[in-house]
Motif scaffolding. Structure first.
Motif, PDB file in Angstrom:
ATOM      1  N   GLU A   1       0.822  -1.208   0.000  1.00 29.05           N
ATOM      2  CA  GLU A   1       0.000   0.000   0.000  1.00 29.05           C
ATOM      3  C   GLU A   1       0.855   1.256   0.000  1.00 29.05           C
ATOM      4  O   GLU A   1       0.525   2.246  -0.647  1.00 29.05           O
ATOM      5  CB  GLU A   1      -0.947  -0.003   1.196  1.00 29.05           C
ATOM      6  CG  GLU A   1      -2.062  -1.012   1.057  1.00 29.05           C
ATOM      7  CD  GLU A   1      -2.893  -1.163   2.323  1.00 29.05           C
ATOM      8  OE1 GLU A   1      -2.644  -0.432   3.310  1.00 29.05           O
ATOM      9  OE2 GLU A   1      -3.791  -2.015   2.315  1.00 29.05           O
TER      10      GLU A   1
ATOM     11  N   TRP B   1       3.896   1.548  -1.341  1.00 23.82           N
ATOM     12  CA  TRP B   1       4.445   1.697  -2.694  1.00 23.82           C
ATOM     13  C   TRP B   1       3.396   2.240  -3.653  1.00 23.82           C
ATOM     14  O   TRP B   1       3.680   3.128  -4.459  1.00 23.82           O
ATOM     15  CB  TRP B   1       4.963   0.366  -3.217  1.00 23.82           C
ATOM     16  CG  TRP B   1       6.177  -0.160  -2.519  1.00 23.82           C
ATOM     17  CD1 TRP B   1       7.100   0.551  -1.805  1.00 23.82           C
ATOM     18  CD2 TRP B   1       6.589  -1.513  -2.459  1.00 23.82           C
ATOM     19  NE1 TRP B   1       8.064  -0.280  -1.306  1.00 23.82           N
ATOM     20  CE2 TRP B   1       7.779  -1.566  -1.693  1.00 23.82           C
ATOM     21  CE3 TRP B   1       6.083  -2.696  -2.964  1.00 23.82           C
ATOM     22  CZ2 TRP B   1       8.466  -2.741  -1.445  1.00 23.82           C
ATOM     23  CZ3 TRP B   1       6.767  -3.875  -2.717  1.00 23.82           C
ATOM     24  CH2 TRP B   1       7.945  -3.892  -1.967  1.00 23.82           C
ATOM     25  N   LEU B   2       2.195   1.713  -3.562  1.00 22.33           N
ATOM     26  CA  LEU B   2       1.136   2.166  -4.468  1.00 22.33           C
ATOM     27  C   LEU B   2       0.720   3.601  -4.157  1.00 22.33           C
ATOM     28  O   LEU B   2       0.361   4.350  -5.066  1.00 22.33           O
ATOM     29  CB  LEU B   2      -0.058   1.223  -4.404  1.00 22.33           C
ATOM     30  CG  LEU B   2       0.214  -0.210  -4.893  1.00 22.33           C
ATOM     31  CD1 LEU B   2      -1.033  -1.071  -4.725  1.00 22.33           C
ATOM     32  CD2 LEU B   2       0.682  -0.221  -6.327  1.00 22.33           C
ATOM     33  N   GLY B   3       0.788   3.987  -2.887  1.00 25.25           N
ATOM     34  CA  GLY B   3       0.508   5.374  -2.521  1.00 25.25           C
ATOM     35  C   GLY B   3       1.530   6.320  -3.117  1.00 25.25           C
ATOM     36  O   GLY B   3       1.191   7.404  -3.619  1.00 25.25           O
ATOM     37  N   GLU B   4       2.804   5.925  -3.082  1.00 25.37           N
ATOM     38  CA  GLU B   4       3.870   6.732  -3.700  1.00 25.37           C
ATOM     39  C   GLU B   4       3.677   6.804  -5.209  1.00 25.37           C
ATOM     40  O   GLU B   4       3.979   7.817  -5.833  1.00 25.37           O
ATOM     41  CB  GLU B   4       5.229   6.127  -3.383  1.00 25.37           C
ATOM     42  CG  GLU B   4       5.631   6.197  -1.936  1.00 25.37           C
ATOM     43  CD  GLU B   4       6.874   5.362  -1.644  1.00 25.37           C
ATOM     44  OE1 GLU B   4       7.478   4.813  -2.592  1.00 25.37           O
ATOM     45  OE2 GLU B   4       7.228   5.257  -0.457  1.00 25.37           O
ATOM     46  N   ASP B   5       3.181   5.729  -5.789  1.00 23.52           N
ATOM     47  CA  ASP B   5       2.973   5.689  -7.239  1.00 23.52           C
ATOM     48  C   ASP B   5       1.956   6.722  -7.715  1.00 23.52           C
ATOM     49  O   ASP B   5       1.999   7.154  -8.862  1.00 23.52           O
ATOM     50  CB  ASP B   5       2.496   4.302  -7.685  1.00 23.52           C
ATOM     51  CG  ASP B   5       3.628   3.291  -7.771  1.00 23.52           C
ATOM     52  OD1 ASP B   5       4.801   3.687  -7.601  1.00 23.52           O
ATOM     53  OD2 ASP B   5       3.336   2.106  -8.006  1.00 23.52           O
ATOM     54  N   GLN B   6       1.049   7.116  -6.849  1.00 24.05           N
ATOM     55  CA  GLN B   6       0.030   8.087  -7.246  1.00 24.05           C
ATOM     56  C   GLN B   6       0.646   9.424  -7.647  1.00 24.05           C
ATOM     57  O   GLN B   6       0.076  10.166  -8.427  1.00 24.05           O
ATOM     58  CB  GLN B   6      -0.981   8.302  -6.106  1.00 24.05           C
ATOM     59  CG  GLN B   6      -1.794   7.069  -5.799  1.00 24.05           C
ATOM     60  CD  GLN B   6      -2.615   6.595  -6.994  1.00 24.05           C
ATOM     61  OE1 GLN B   6      -3.247   7.379  -7.674  1.00 24.05           O
ATOM     62  NE2 GLN B   6      -2.586   5.292  -7.241  1.00 24.05           N
ATOM     63  N   ARG B   7       1.827   9.705  -7.109  1.00 29.14           N
ATOM     64  CA  ARG B   7       2.508  10.967  -7.428  1.00 29.14           C
ATOM     65  C   ARG B   7       3.463  10.836  -8.613  1.00 29.14           C
ATOM     66  O   ARG B   7       4.103  11.789  -8.994  1.00 29.14           O
ATOM     67  CB  ARG B   7       3.278  11.452  -6.198  1.00 29.14           C
ATOM     68  CG  ARG B   7       2.383  11.804  -5.025  1.00 29.14           C
ATOM     69  CD  ARG B   7       3.164  12.392  -3.879  1.00 29.14           C
ATOM     70  NE  ARG B   7       4.142  11.470  -3.315  1.00 29.14           N
ATOM     71  CZ  ARG B   7       3.924  10.654  -2.295  1.00 29.14           C
ATOM     72  NH1 ARG B   7       2.730  10.622  -1.729  1.00 29.14           N
ATOM     73  NH2 ARG B   7       4.865   9.877  -1.830  1.00 29.14           N
ATOM     74  N   ARG B   8       3.586   9.651  -9.148  1.00 27.77           N
ATOM     75  CA  ARG B   8       4.525   9.408 -10.242  1.00 27.77           C
ATOM     76  C   ARG B   8       3.824   9.398 -11.589  1.00 27.77           C
ATOM     77  O   ARG B   8       2.622   9.211 -11.695  1.00 27.77           O
ATOM     78  CB  ARG B   8       5.217   8.059 -10.047  1.00 27.77           C
ATOM     79  CG  ARG B   8       6.125   8.044  -8.865  1.00 27.77           C
ATOM     80  CD  ARG B   8       6.868   6.753  -8.815  1.00 27.77           C
ATOM     81  NE  ARG B   8       7.777   6.800  -7.675  1.00 27.77           N
ATOM     82  CZ  ARG B   8       8.449   5.784  -7.240  1.00 27.77           C
ATOM     83  NH1 ARG B   8       8.330   4.620  -7.832  1.00 27.77           N
ATOM     84  NH2 ARG B   8       9.243   5.896  -6.214  1.00 27.77           N
ATOM     85  N   ASN B   9       4.651   9.544 -12.623  1.00 25.61           N
ATOM     86  CA  ASN B   9       4.179   9.411 -13.988  1.00 25.61           C
ATOM     87  C   ASN B   9       3.624   7.997 -14.158  1.00 25.61           C
ATOM     88  O   ASN B   9       4.146   7.038 -13.589  1.00 25.61           O
ATOM     89  CB  ASN B   9       5.343   9.653 -14.952  1.00 25.61           C
ATOM     90  CG  ASN B   9       4.942   9.631 -16.395  1.00 25.61           C
ATOM     91  OD1 ASN B   9       3.927   9.045 -16.757  1.00 25.61           O
ATOM     92  ND2 ASN B   9       5.726  10.261 -17.225  1.00 25.61           N
ATOM     93  N   ARG B  10       2.609   7.848 -14.935  1.00 23.99           N
ATOM     94  CA  ARG B  10       1.948   6.548 -15.093  1.00 23.99           C
ATOM     95  C   ARG B  10       2.920   5.448 -15.542  1.00 23.99           C
ATOM     96  O   ARG B  10       2.833   4.310 -15.108  1.00 23.99           O
ATOM     97  CB  ARG B  10       0.816   6.697 -16.103  1.00 23.99           C
ATOM     98  CG  ARG B  10      -0.030   5.473 -16.192  1.00 23.99           C
ATOM     99  CD  ARG B  10      -1.287   5.755 -16.926  1.00 23.99           C
ATOM    100  NE  ARG B  10      -2.236   4.712 -16.567  1.00 23.99           N
ATOM    101  CZ  ARG B  10      -3.334   4.488 -17.194  1.00 23.99           C
ATOM    102  NH1 ARG B  10      -3.681   5.246 -18.205  1.00 23.99           N
ATOM    103  NH2 ARG B  10      -4.141   3.529 -16.831  1.00 23.99           N
TER     104      ARG B  10
ATOM    105  N   ARG C   1       5.063   3.734 -12.605  1.00 29.17           N
ATOM    106  CA  ARG C   1       4.399   3.079 -11.471  1.00 29.17           C
ATOM    107  C   ARG C   1       4.733   1.594 -11.413  1.00 29.17           C
ATOM    108  O   ARG C   1       5.191   1.005 -12.383  1.00 29.17           O
ATOM    109  CB  ARG C   1       2.888   3.286 -11.565  1.00 29.17           C
ATOM    110  CG  ARG C   1       2.505   4.738 -11.433  1.00 29.17           C
ATOM    111  CD  ARG C   1       1.020   4.932 -11.533  1.00 29.17           C
ATOM    112  NE  ARG C   1       0.702   6.362 -11.468  1.00 29.17           N
ATOM    113  CZ  ARG C   1      -0.503   6.849 -11.606  1.00 29.17           C
ATOM    114  NH1 ARG C   1      -1.533   6.049 -11.821  1.00 29.17           N
ATOM    115  NH2 ARG C   1      -0.704   8.140 -11.527  1.00 29.17           N
TER     116      ARG C   1
END
Length: 88
Positions: free
Chosen positions: A48, A50-59, A62
């Protein structure tokens, strides 16, 4: 029974078997034995995060399922296997 078998195109043994049968209800499938816990138990908070951090990254940057698996193995000693599901 011979005439029934002839008309239905089945063997006389099949006709006799069904003639003696009392209950024609379909048999219920046997329940599957599933473990009580997921193989990811204990790793949910990590994933969770890692996926939360992914929300701020370029698609395109991720995590994929394979990348999450690789990180769990490398960084957290995850020992379960990786099976790619097949499309239905």
């Amino acid at each position: 029974m011979r005439e029934i078998a002839k008309r239905l195109g089945v063997s006389r043994a099949s006709v006799a078997k069904y003639a003696q049968q009392e209950d024609f209800s379909p048999a219920l499938p046997a329940p599957l034995n599933r473990p009580g816990a997921s193989v990811l138990t204990g790793f949910e908070h990590i994933i969770e995060g890692w996926l939360g951090e992914d929300q701020r990254r370029n698609r395109k940057q991720r995590h994929t399922a394979k990348r999450i698996f690789d990180r769990l193995v490398d960084e957290h000693g995850y020992t379960a296997g990786y099976t790619k599901s097949r499309p239905r």
